[in-house]
Design a protein around this motif. Structure first.
Motif, PDB file in Angstrom:
ATOM      1  N   ILE A 149       1.020  -0.879  -0.025  1.00  0.00           N
ATOM      2  CA  ILE A 149       0.018   0.071  -0.126  1.00  0.00           C
ATOM      3  C   ILE A 149       0.787   1.321   0.132  1.00  0.00           C
ATOM      4  O   ILE A 149       1.999   1.197   0.763  1.00  0.00           O
ATOM      5  N   GLU A 150       0.397   2.231  -0.939  1.00  0.00           N
ATOM      6  CA  GLU A 150       1.505   3.310  -1.112  1.00  0.00           C
ATOM      7  C   GLU A 150       1.432   4.319   0.037  1.00  0.00           C
ATOM      8  O   GLU A 150       2.612   4.595   0.431  1.00  0.00           O
ATOM      9  N   MET A 151       0.265   4.747   0.863  1.00  0.00           N
ATOM     10  CA  MET A 151       0.029   5.821   1.465  1.00  0.00           C
ATOM     11  C   MET A 151      -0.095   5.475   2.931  1.00  0.00           C
ATOM     12  O   MET A 151      -1.006   4.349   3.164  1.00  0.00           O
ATOM     13  N   VAL A 152       0.563   6.120   3.757  1.00  0.00           N
ATOM     14  CA  VAL A 152       0.401   5.720   5.272  1.00  0.00           C
ATOM     15  C   VAL A 152       0.087   6.970   5.950  1.00  0.00           C
ATOM     16  O   VAL A 152       0.717   7.928   5.925  1.00  0.00           O
ATOM     17  N   PHE A 153      -0.961   6.600   6.886  1.00  0.00           N
ATOM     18  CA  PHE A 153      -1.337   7.612   7.889  1.00  0.00           C
ATOM     19  C   PHE A 153      -1.451   7.094   9.438  1.00  0.00           C
ATOM     20  O   PHE A 153      -2.000   5.900   9.450  1.00  0.00           O
ATOM     21  N   GLY A 154      -0.964   7.747  10.324  1.00  0.00           N
ATOM     22  CA  GLY A 154      -1.007   7.195  11.727  1.00  0.00           C
ATOM     23  C   GLY A 154      -0.899   8.249  12.656  1.00  0.00           C
ATOM     24  O   GLY A 154      -1.102   9.587  12.600  1.00  0.00           O
ATOM     25  N   GLY A 155      -1.249   7.737  14.023  1.00  0.00           N
ATOM     26  CA  GLY A 155      -1.325   8.663  15.158  1.00  0.00           C
ATOM     27  C   GLY A 155      -2.757   9.142  15.366  1.00  0.00           C
ATOM     28  O   GLY A 155      -3.732   8.571  14.599  1.00  0.00           O
ATOM     29  N   PRO A 156      -2.907  10.129  16.344  1.00  0.00           N
ATOM     30  CA  PRO A 156      -4.258  10.565  16.766  1.00  0.00           C
ATOM     31  C   PRO A 156      -5.263  10.956  15.682  1.00  0.00           C
ATOM     32  O   PRO A 156      -6.446  10.710  15.728  1.00  0.00           O
ATOM     33  N   ASN A 157      -4.609  11.626  14.762  1.00  0.00           N
ATOM     34  CA  ASN A 157      -5.374  12.069  13.446  1.00  0.00           C
ATOM     35  C   ASN A 157      -5.201  11.573  12.234  1.00  0.00           C
ATOM     36  O   ASN A 157      -5.688  11.946  11.375  1.00  0.00           O
ATOM     37  N   GLY A 158      -4.422  10.303  12.280  1.00  0.00           N
ATOM     38  CA  GLY A 158      -4.296   9.426  11.132  1.00  0.00           C
ATOM     39  C   GLY A 158      -5.711   9.162  10.438  1.00  0.00           C
ATOM     40  O   GLY A 158      -5.869   9.170   9.060  1.00  0.00           O
ATOM     41  N   TYR A 159      -6.676   8.729  11.154  1.00  0.00           N
ATOM     42  CA  TYR A 159      -7.971   8.226  10.346  1.00  0.00           C
ATOM     43  C   TYR A 159      -8.462   9.653   9.681  1.00  0.00           C
ATOM     44  O   TYR A 159      -8.857   9.355   8.482  1.00  0.00           O
ATOM     45  N   GLN A 160      -8.651  10.738  10.161  1.00  0.00           N
ATOM     46  CA  GLN A 160      -8.982  11.846   9.665  1.00  0.00           C
ATOM     47  C   GLN A 160      -7.951  12.387   8.542  1.00  0.00           C
ATOM     48  O   GLN A 160      -8.694  12.839   7.493  1.00  0.00           O
ATOM     49  N   GLU A 161      -6.792  12.275   8.562  1.00  0.00           N
ATOM     50  CA  GLU A 161      -5.969  12.791   7.564  1.00  0.00           C
ATOM     51  C   GLU A 161      -6.395  11.780   6.304  1.00  0.00           C
ATOM     52  O   GLU A 161      -6.299  12.308   5.182  1.00  0.00           O
ATOM     53  N   LEU A 162      -6.152  10.602   6.556  1.00  0.00           N
ATOM     54  CA  LEU A 162      -6.707   9.591   5.326  1.00  0.00           C
ATOM     55  C   LEU A 162      -8.118  10.015   4.686  1.00  0.00           C
ATOM     56  O   LEU A 162      -8.020  10.324   3.527  1.00  0.00           O
ATOM     57  N   ILE A 163      -9.027  10.266   5.436  1.00  0.00           N
ATOM     58  CA  ILE A 163     -10.517  10.701   4.989  1.00  0.00           C
ATOM     59  C   ILE A 163     -10.121  11.959   4.198  1.00  0.00           C
ATOM     60  O   ILE A 163     -10.887  12.298   3.049  1.00  0.00           O
ATOM     61  N   ASP A 164      -9.283  12.931   4.571  1.00  0.00           N
ATOM     62  CA  ASP A 164      -9.341  14.231   3.880  1.00  0.00           C
ATOM     63  C   ASP A 164      -8.313  14.065   2.607  1.00  0.00           C
ATOM     64  O   ASP A 164      -8.283  15.264   1.997  1.00  0.00           O
ATOM     65  N   ASP A 165      -7.530  13.043   2.420  1.00  0.00           N
ATOM     66  CA  ASP A 165      -6.672  12.849   1.246  1.00  0.00           C
ATOM     67  C   ASP A 165      -7.494  13.164   0.050  1.00  0.00           C
ATOM     68  O   ASP A 165      -8.340  12.340  -0.168  1.00  0.00           O
ATOM     69  N   PRO A 166      -7.030  14.076  -0.566  1.00  0.00           N
ATOM     70  CA  PRO A 166      -7.701  14.190  -1.928  1.00  0.00           C
ATOM     71  C   PRO A 166      -7.867  13.195  -3.122  1.00  0.00           C
ATOM     72  O   PRO A 166      -8.558  13.221  -4.088  1.00  0.00           O
ATOM     73  N   GLU A 167      -6.836  12.540  -2.853  1.00  0.00           N
ATOM     74  CA  GLU A 167      -6.245  11.303  -3.929  1.00  0.00           C
ATOM     75  C   GLU A 167      -7.391  10.413  -3.668  1.00  0.00           C
ATOM     76  O   GLU A 167      -7.625   9.645  -4.624  1.00  0.00           O
ATOM     77  N   ILE A 168      -8.000  10.094  -2.562  1.00  0.00           N
ATOM     78  CA  ILE A 168      -9.160   9.148  -2.297  1.00  0.00           C
ATOM     79  C   ILE A 168     -10.299   9.225  -2.584  1.00  0.00           C
ATOM     80  O   ILE A 168     -10.884  10.284  -2.486  1.00  0.00           O
ATOM     81  N   ASP A 169     -10.769   8.164  -3.417  1.00  0.00           N
ATOM     82  CA  ASP A 169     -12.353   8.223  -3.888  1.00  0.00           C
ATOM     83  C   ASP A 169     -13.221   7.520  -2.745  1.00  0.00           C
ATOM     84  O   ASP A 169     -14.395   7.973  -2.766  1.00  0.00           O
ATOM     85  N   ALA A 170     -12.848   6.561  -2.162  1.00  0.00           N
ATOM     86  CA  ALA A 170     -13.531   5.571  -1.261  1.00  0.00           C
ATOM     87  C   ALA A 170     -13.044   5.351  -0.004  1.00  0.00           C
ATOM     88  O   ALA A 170     -11.683   4.848  -0.063  1.00  0.00           O
ATOM     89  N   ILE A 171     -13.762   5.262   0.987  1.00  0.00           N
ATOM     90  CA  ILE A 171     -13.080   4.618   2.269  1.00  0.00           C
ATOM     91  C   ILE A 171     -13.633   3.232   2.640  1.00  0.00           C
ATOM     92  O   ILE A 171     -15.004   2.933   2.462  1.00  0.00           O
ATOM     93  N   TYR A 172     -12.644   2.213   3.034  1.00  0.00           N
ATOM     94  CA  TYR A 172     -13.048   1.071   3.435  1.00  0.00           C
ATOM     95  C   TYR A 172     -12.945   1.173   5.110  1.00  0.00           C
ATOM     96  O   TYR A 172     -12.054   1.136   5.625  1.00  0.00           O
ATOM     97  N   ASN A 173     -14.399   1.039   5.672  1.00  0.00           N
ATOM     98  CA  ASN A 173     -14.408   1.120   7.003  1.00  0.00           C
ATOM     99  C   ASN A 173     -14.536  -0.065   7.713  1.00  0.00           C
ATOM    100  O   ASN A 173     -15.398  -0.772   7.718  1.00  0.00           O
ATOM    101  N   ALA A 174     -13.163  -0.623   8.218  1.00  0.00           N
ATOM    102  CA  ALA A 174     -13.031  -1.868   8.633  1.00  0.00           C
ATOM    103  C   ALA A 174     -13.167  -1.918  10.139  1.00  0.00           C
ATOM    104  O   ALA A 174     -12.010  -2.616  10.792  1.00  0.00           O
ATOM    105  N   LEU A 175     -13.316  -0.737  10.960  1.00  0.00           N
ATOM    106  CA  LEU A 175     -12.948  -0.421  12.264  1.00  0.00           C
ATOM    107  C   LEU A 175     -14.146  -1.369  13.244  1.00  0.00           C
ATOM    108  O   LEU A 175     -15.150  -1.986  12.633  1.00  0.00           O
ATOM    109  N   PRO A 176     -14.027  -1.554  14.410  1.00  0.00           N
ATOM    110  CA  PRO A 176     -15.043  -2.098  15.270  1.00  0.00           C
ATOM    111  C   PRO A 176     -16.459  -1.622  15.236  1.00  0.00           C
ATOM    112  O   PRO A 176     -16.357  -0.267  14.794  1.00  0.00           O
ATOM    113  N   ASN A 177     -17.382  -2.409  15.121  1.00  0.00           N
ATOM    114  CA  ASN A 177     -18.736  -1.979  14.834  1.00  0.00           C
ATOM    115  C   ASN A 177     -19.213  -0.585  15.549  1.00  0.00           C
ATOM    116  O   ASN A 177     -19.880   0.183  15.008  1.00  0.00           O
ATOM    117  N   GLY A 178     -18.687  -0.464  16.767  1.00  0.00           N
ATOM    118  CA  GLY A 178     -19.004   0.648  17.434  1.00  0.00           C
ATOM    119  C   GLY A 178     -18.344   1.934  17.063  1.00  0.00           C
ATOM    120  O   GLY A 178     -18.719   3.031  17.406  1.00  0.00           O
TER     121      GLY A 178
END
Ligand SMILES: NC(=O)C1=CN([C@@H]2O[C@H](COP(=O)(O)OP(=O)(O)OC[C@H]3O[C@@H](n4cnc5c(N)ncnc54)[C@H](OP(=O)(O)O)[C@@H]3O)[C@@H](O)[C@H]2O)C=CC1
Ligand SMILES: O=C1OC[C@@H](O)[C@H](O)[C@H]1O
Length: 399
Positions: free
Chosen positions: A76-105
């Motif tokens: 996988i080409e791009m990596v995000f991490g740390g407390p803001n990692g999820y939001q930074e990934l979501i905000d990446d303009p390169e990304i078209d779709a999110i795969y949400n594989a987090l726990p149900n809650g």
């Protein structure tokens, strides 16, 4: 012997699919994965390799090191991490779709944030902890003109659609009863698995009940991945929603977590349905390990259908149809015009998701109403059992 070779070939290719070349006239959909999740390699990363219009471009994890290791392992080409990692990934303009594989809650919060950022979402099952949260996610997706799909993967495979077609053909008459099972042996999940965590939306019914319902209405699945799947299968095959819960029995792991749930339902047309989900079947006589059970049984007026392994049908499955004293066994690895024998349920699901995003007609789909209803049924079973719904998210979307 041929069937053993077939099995080996399907399994090998499903884990190591041939890589597809990008299409010259279509920009691939770039996915970002939320969480270095255990399920993502099977559910998205491997399937995307053989899809000419899908690329898993980025992953985010709470720990950057963990995300980096995961990204290296899976190319996988791009990596995000740390407390803001999820939001930074979501905000990446390169990304078209999110795969949400987090726990149900966490499904609700991060799907709402992804949709707010203009991303399509492939959302792991069950959609969230409550029907109300599920409704809100789909409403936001509609408002924003985005695709949101609850990853009810078995429904995209030819086996589920073939069973449904046999039922709807009228060959066996009306459905009288269904039984769907999803059970796994003890030791399959670690003690700290998210499925045993109430705060994260755990419980057998959450994990296995939906599938069993949707998929198993017409069939009796004999597995303990029961509740989430079993409920989904029940509604899908019966073509109807339960009108009442006749009984619920459970065995507890902790005061709020059902390790096992068995529920019986009444459906319109005098149909009765049973679902069985178990996250940890104890060994027989404390010695003989239990087997996986992902089977369904649908009894109709003039015959029955027994489905073996509707959940991971690429490896092996059988659809045994019995009527008038005669039986036949069907296999359904591909559609006449779609798929390869090694395509997994997840690969068929990805095909549909990409087609939907690209504005093409998917071969099948899970509707908003279907996802909401599944959660309503799960919540009603938890209410009847006295355990109550899993906790609502405390995330409040901005106005
Ligand atoms: N479609 C299918 O066949 C299957 C679907 N699922 C569904 O996928 C989802 C994930 O399941 P699975 O991959 O088994 O889960 P994992 O245990 O691998 O957890 C997924 C991710 O959740 C993240 N996470 C965020 N907050 C927490 C927290 N407080 N505690 C634990 N983890 C946290 C972790 O991310 P990080 O890397 O950032 O630490 C982890 O990578 C569930 O909704 C499940 O129902 C699961 C299996 C099969
Ligand atoms: O498909 C599945 O099988 C195993 C379960 O624990 C998982 O969450 C489910 O989606």
């Amino acid at each position: 012997m041929a069937s053993v070779f077939g099995l080996i070939s399907r399994v090998r290719k499903s884990f190591n699919p041939p890589e597809a070349k990008p299409l010259p006239d279509s920009k691939p959909l770039k996915f970002g994965v939320l969480g270095a999740a255990a399920i993502a390699p099977s559910a998205l990363i491997a399937p995307a390799k053989s899809h000419p219009e899908a690329v898993v471009y980025a992953v985010a994890a709470r720990s950057k090191d963990r995300a980096t290791t995961y990204a290296r392992k899976h190319g996988i080409e791009m990596v995000f991490g740390g407390p803001n990692g999820y939001q930074e990934l979501i905000d990446d303009p390169e990304i078209d779709a999110i795969y949400n594989a987090l726990p149900n809650g966490l499904h609700y919060e991060w799907t709402m944030k992804a949709l707010a950022a203009g991303k399509h979402v492939l959302l792991e099952k069950p959609a969230s902890n409550t029907a109300e949260e599920t409704r809100k996610m789909f409403e936001l997706a509609e408002t924003k003109g985005l695709v949101l799909l609850e990853a009810t993967h078995y429904r995209f495979h030819p086996v589920a659609l073939r069973v449904k077609a046999i039922i709807e053909s009228g060959e066996l008459g009306a459905v009288k009863s269904t039984s769907t099972t999803m059970t796994v042996p003890s030791g399959t999940m670690k003690a700290d698995d998210i499925r045993f965590n109430y705060g994260l939306g755990g419980g057998a019914l959450m994990d296995m009940g939906r599938m069993i319902f949707t998929q198993m209405q017409p069939c009796t699945l004999m597995n303990n991945l029961l509740s989430d799947y079993t409920i989904n299968a029940m509604r899908y095959f019966a073509g109807a929603d339960p009108t009442s819960i006749l009984s619920v029995e459970h065995e507890l792991r902790t005061p709020q977590i059902d390790r096992k749930t068995v529920a019986k339902f009444a459906l319109p047309g005098s149909i009765t349905s049973t679902i069985v989900c178990d996250l940890s079947v104890p060994p027989t006589f404390k010695l003989i390990p239990a087997m996986l059970n992902f089977n369904a049984h649908i009894e109709c007026e003039r015959g029955e259908i027994k489905v073996t392994n509707y959940l991971i049908p690429t490896q092996y499955h059988s659809i045994t149809v019995t009527a008038g004293g005669k039986s036949r066994v069907e296999k359904a690895y591909t559609f006449p015009d779609l798929g390869e024998p090694w395509w997994t349920t997840y690969r068929y699901q990805l095909e549909a998701f990409v087609n939907k995003v690209k504005g093409r007609k998917p071969h099948t789909w899970i509707s908003k109403e279907d996802s909401i209803k599944n959660m309503e049924v799960i919540e009603s079973v938890y209410a009847k059992s006295g355990l109550g719904s899993r906790p609502k998210s405390d995330y409040v979307p901005p106005n």
